[in-house]
Design a protein around this motif. Structure first.
Motif, PDB file in Angstrom:
ATOM      1  N   SER A  72     -22.544 -29.482 -42.959  1.00 40.97           N
ATOM      2  CA  SER A  72     -22.909 -27.718 -43.211  1.00 40.97           C
ATOM      3  C   SER A  72     -22.266 -26.435 -42.185  1.00 40.97           C
ATOM      4  O   SER A  72     -22.844 -27.032 -41.052  1.00 40.97           O
ATOM      5  N   PRO A  73     -21.809 -25.680 -42.315  1.00 39.50           N
ATOM      6  CA  PRO A  73     -21.918 -24.188 -41.911  1.00 39.50           C
ATOM      7  C   PRO A  73     -23.058 -23.861 -40.606  1.00 39.50           C
ATOM      8  O   PRO A  73     -23.592 -23.385 -39.424  1.00 39.50           O
ATOM      9  N   ALA A  74     -23.915 -24.291 -40.960  1.00 39.18           N
ATOM     10  CA  ALA A  74     -25.418 -23.827 -41.027  1.00 39.18           C
ATOM     11  C   ALA A  74     -25.925 -24.401 -39.710  1.00 39.18           C
ATOM     12  O   ALA A  74     -26.310 -24.113 -38.836  1.00 39.18           O
ATOM     13  N   TYR A  75     -25.967 -25.967 -39.841  1.00 38.78           N
ATOM     14  CA  TYR A  75     -26.105 -26.929 -38.954  1.00 38.78           C
ATOM     15  C   TYR A  75     -25.449 -27.120 -37.837  1.00 38.78           C
ATOM     16  O   TYR A  75     -25.321 -27.398 -36.455  1.00 38.78           O
ATOM     17  N   GLN A  76     -23.818 -27.012 -38.434  1.00 33.20           N
ATOM     18  CA  GLN A  76     -22.707 -26.924 -37.398  1.00 33.20           C
ATOM     19  C   GLN A  76     -22.749 -26.186 -36.177  1.00 33.20           C
ATOM     20  O   GLN A  76     -22.880 -26.312 -35.157  1.00 33.20           O
ATOM     21  N   GLU A  77     -23.658 -24.208 -36.125  1.00 29.43           N
ATOM     22  CA  GLU A  77     -23.491 -23.976 -35.953  1.00 29.43           C
ATOM     23  C   GLU A  77     -24.250 -23.720 -35.057  1.00 29.43           C
ATOM     24  O   GLU A  77     -24.738 -23.607 -33.590  1.00 29.43           O
ATOM     25  N   ALA A  78     -25.538 -24.772 -34.637  1.00 26.86           N
ATOM     26  CA  ALA A  78     -26.840 -24.662 -34.548  1.00 26.86           C
ATOM     27  C   ALA A  78     -26.680 -26.757 -33.418  1.00 26.86           C
ATOM     28  O   ALA A  78     -26.681 -26.337 -32.090  1.00 26.86           O
ATOM     29  N   VAL A  79     -25.914 -27.473 -33.912  1.00 24.84           N
ATOM     30  CA  VAL A  79     -25.922 -28.924 -33.365  1.00 24.84           C
ATOM     31  C   VAL A  79     -24.896 -28.561 -32.379  1.00 24.84           C
ATOM     32  O   VAL A  79     -25.114 -29.115 -31.290  1.00 24.84           O
ATOM     33  N   GLN A  80     -23.802 -27.420 -31.884  1.00 24.81           N
ATOM     34  CA  GLN A  80     -23.421 -26.609 -30.880  1.00 24.81           C
ATOM     35  C   GLN A  80     -24.712 -26.872 -29.048  1.00 24.81           C
ATOM     36  O   GLN A  80     -24.355 -27.565 -28.621  1.00 24.81           O
ATOM     37  N   HIS A  81     -25.121 -26.193 -29.910  1.00 25.63           N
ATOM     38  CA  HIS A  81     -26.316 -26.033 -28.444  1.00 25.63           C
ATOM     39  C   HIS A  81     -26.605 -27.271 -28.748  1.00 25.63           C
ATOM     40  O   HIS A  81     -27.324 -27.544 -27.335  1.00 25.63           O
ATOM     41  N   ARG A  82     -27.395 -28.297 -29.731  1.00 21.11           N
ATOM     42  CA  ARG A  82     -28.011 -29.840 -29.043  1.00 21.11           C
ATOM     43  C   ARG A  82     -27.325 -30.328 -28.200  1.00 21.11           C
ATOM     44  O   ARG A  82     -27.155 -31.232 -27.526  1.00 21.11           O
ATOM     45  N   LEU A  83     -26.119 -30.166 -28.595  1.00 20.33           N
ATOM     46  CA  LEU A  83     -24.861 -30.851 -28.263  1.00 20.33           C
ATOM     47  C   LEU A  83     -24.509 -30.665 -26.262  1.00 20.33           C
ATOM     48  O   LEU A  83     -23.967 -31.215 -25.560  1.00 20.33           O
ATOM     49  N   LYS A  84     -24.775 -29.197 -25.915  1.00 20.83           N
ATOM     50  CA  LYS A  84     -24.576 -28.887 -24.726  1.00 20.83           C
ATOM     51  C   LYS A  84     -25.774 -29.274 -23.866  1.00 20.83           C
ATOM     52  O   LYS A  84     -26.032 -28.998 -22.373  1.00 20.83           O
ATOM     53  N   GLY A  85     -26.832 -29.390 -24.715  1.00 21.72           N
ATOM     54  CA  GLY A  85     -28.320 -29.641 -23.987  1.00 21.72           C
ATOM     55  C   GLY A  85     -28.283 -30.458 -23.637  1.00 21.72           C
ATOM     56  O   GLY A  85     -29.394 -30.436 -22.755  1.00 21.72           O
ATOM     57  N   ALA A  86     -27.570 -31.640 -24.671  1.00 23.02           N
ATOM     58  CA  ALA A  86     -28.477 -32.780 -24.385  1.00 23.02           C
ATOM     59  C   ALA A  86     -27.554 -34.372 -24.557  1.00 23.02           C
ATOM     60  O   ALA A  86     -26.543 -33.316 -25.387  1.00 23.02           O
ATOM     61  N   ALA A  87     -27.195 -35.435 -23.786  1.00 24.77           N
ATOM     62  CA  ALA A  87     -26.213 -36.423 -24.073  1.00 24.77           C
ATOM     63  C   ALA A  87     -27.415 -36.686 -25.585  1.00 24.77           C
ATOM     64  O   ALA A  87     -28.683 -37.174 -25.116  1.00 24.77           O
ATOM     65  N   TYR A  88     -26.429 -37.081 -26.864  1.00 26.24           N
ATOM     66  CA  TYR A  88     -27.581 -37.290 -27.202  1.00 26.24           C
ATOM     67  C   TYR A  88     -26.264 -38.715 -28.472  1.00 26.24           C
ATOM     68  O   TYR A  88     -24.816 -39.185 -27.662  1.00 26.24           O
ATOM     69  N   ARG A  89     -26.418 -39.757 -29.028  1.00 32.84           N
ATOM     70  CA  ARG A  89     -26.395 -40.585 -30.136  1.00 32.84           C
ATOM     71  C   ARG A  89     -26.128 -39.926 -31.610  1.00 32.84           C
ATOM     72  O   ARG A  89     -27.961 -40.183 -31.596  1.00 32.84           O
ATOM     73  N   GLY A  90     -25.793 -39.510 -32.209  1.00 27.56           N
ATOM     74  CA  GLY A  90     -26.223 -39.849 -33.588  1.00 27.56           C
ATOM     75  C   GLY A  90     -25.474 -40.165 -35.118  1.00 27.56           C
ATOM     76  O   GLY A  90     -24.160 -40.956 -34.297  1.00 27.56           O
ATOM     77  N   ILE A  91     -26.303 -41.253 -36.127  1.00 28.19           N
ATOM     78  CA  ILE A  91     -25.151 -41.813 -37.086  1.00 28.19           C
ATOM     79  C   ILE A  91     -25.944 -41.796 -38.556  1.00 28.19           C
ATOM     80  O   ILE A  91     -27.464 -41.277 -38.375  1.00 28.19           O
ATOM     81  N   ILE A  92     -24.825 -41.398 -39.089  1.00 27.99           N
ATOM     82  CA  ILE A  92     -25.643 -41.402 -40.643  1.00 27.99           C
ATOM     83  C   ILE A  92     -25.662 -43.200 -40.727  1.00 27.99           C
ATOM     84  O   ILE A  92     -25.048 -43.683 -41.262  1.00 27.99           O
ATOM     85  N   ILE A  93     -26.357 -43.585 -41.224  1.00 26.16           N
ATOM     86  CA  ILE A  93     -26.640 -44.867 -42.116  1.00 26.16           C
ATOM     87  C   ILE A  93     -27.512 -45.425 -44.104  1.00 26.16           C
ATOM     88  O   ILE A  93     -28.608 -44.612 -43.671  1.00 26.16           O
ATOM     89  N   GLU A  94     -26.769 -46.076 -44.137  1.00 23.66           N
ATOM     90  CA  GLU A  94     -27.719 -45.953 -45.460  1.00 23.66           C
ATOM     91  C   GLU A  94     -28.056 -46.745 -45.692  1.00 23.66           C
ATOM     92  O   GLU A  94     -28.369 -47.940 -45.258  1.00 23.66           O
ATOM     93  N   GLY A  95     -29.096 -46.776 -46.590  1.00 25.32           N
ATOM     94  CA  GLY A  95     -30.582 -47.316 -46.767  1.00 25.32           C
ATOM     95  C   GLY A  95     -30.819 -48.648 -47.873  1.00 25.32           C
ATOM     96  O   GLY A  95     -29.047 -48.492 -47.911  1.00 25.32           O
ATOM     97  N   VAL A  96     -31.839 -49.316 -48.086  1.00 29.34           N
ATOM     98  CA  VAL A  96     -31.292 -50.203 -48.627  1.00 29.34           C
ATOM     99  C   VAL A  96     -32.291 -49.537 -50.269  1.00 29.34           C
ATOM    100  O   VAL A  96     -33.232 -48.860 -50.219  1.00 29.34           O
ATOM    101  N   SER A  97     -32.220 -50.331 -51.045  1.00 30.51           N
ATOM    102  CA  SER A  97     -32.299 -49.502 -52.611  1.00 30.51           C
ATOM    103  C   SER A  97     -33.679 -49.963 -52.870  1.00 30.51           C
ATOM    104  O   SER A  97     -34.731 -50.592 -51.915  1.00 30.51           O
ATOM    105  N   LYS A  98     -34.075 -48.690 -53.631  1.00 21.15           N
ATOM    106  CA  LYS A  98     -36.100 -48.627 -52.919  1.00 21.15           C
ATOM    107  C   LYS A  98     -37.315 -48.891 -54.911  1.00 21.15           C
ATOM    108  O   LYS A  98     -37.482 -48.888 -54.886  1.00 21.15           O
ATOM    109  N   GLY A  99     -36.058 -50.152 -54.996  1.00 19.16           N
ATOM    110  CA  GLY A  99     -36.645 -50.524 -56.439  1.00 19.16           C
ATOM    111  C   GLY A  99     -36.148 -52.705 -55.995  1.00 19.16           C
ATOM    112  O   GLY A  99     -37.213 -53.392 -56.588  1.00 19.16           O
TER     113      GLY A  99
END
Length: 99
Positions: A72-99
């Motif tokens: 999203s534009p709002a998060y992309q505006e914020a994330v630039q500061h996080r990436l300038k501020g620290a070294a990070y690893r980030g992932i999006i992972i699919e979970g398992v069914s909750k049933g």
């Protein structure tokens, strides 16, 4: 639908002032997105791999919602500061069914 999780691992802070800017801007990116913080830099223990300075885990209803939040534009505006501020690893992972 299976939940999805965004996981950020902070490896090393480089510029605390940039992280302060990120912390001020990031909450606005949550508006209109269905997310639930599960872990926010709490007590932790590295059991495998390189040392880390902390981690965040966010839960979303699904992969599409997690990606919509991250790119999203709002998060992309914020994330630039996080990436300038620290070294990070980030992932999006699919979970398992909750049933």
């Amino acid at each position: 639908m299976m939940p999805a999780y965004v996981i950020f691992i902070r490896e090393q802070v480089n510029d605390p002032e940039e992280l302060k800017l990120y912390s001020a801007k990031a909450p606005a990116a949550n508006a209109g997105h269905s997310l639930r913080p599960l872990a926010l830099y709490g007590d932790y223990e590295v059991i495998e791999g390189p040392e880390a300075e902390g981690a965040v885990i966010l839960e979303f209803p699904g992969m599409a919602e997690a990606k919509a939040w991250y790119y999203s534009p709002a998060y992309q505006e914020a994330v630039q500061h996080r990436l300038k501020g620290a070294a990070y690893r980030g992932i999006i992972i699919e979970g398992v069914s909750k049933g």
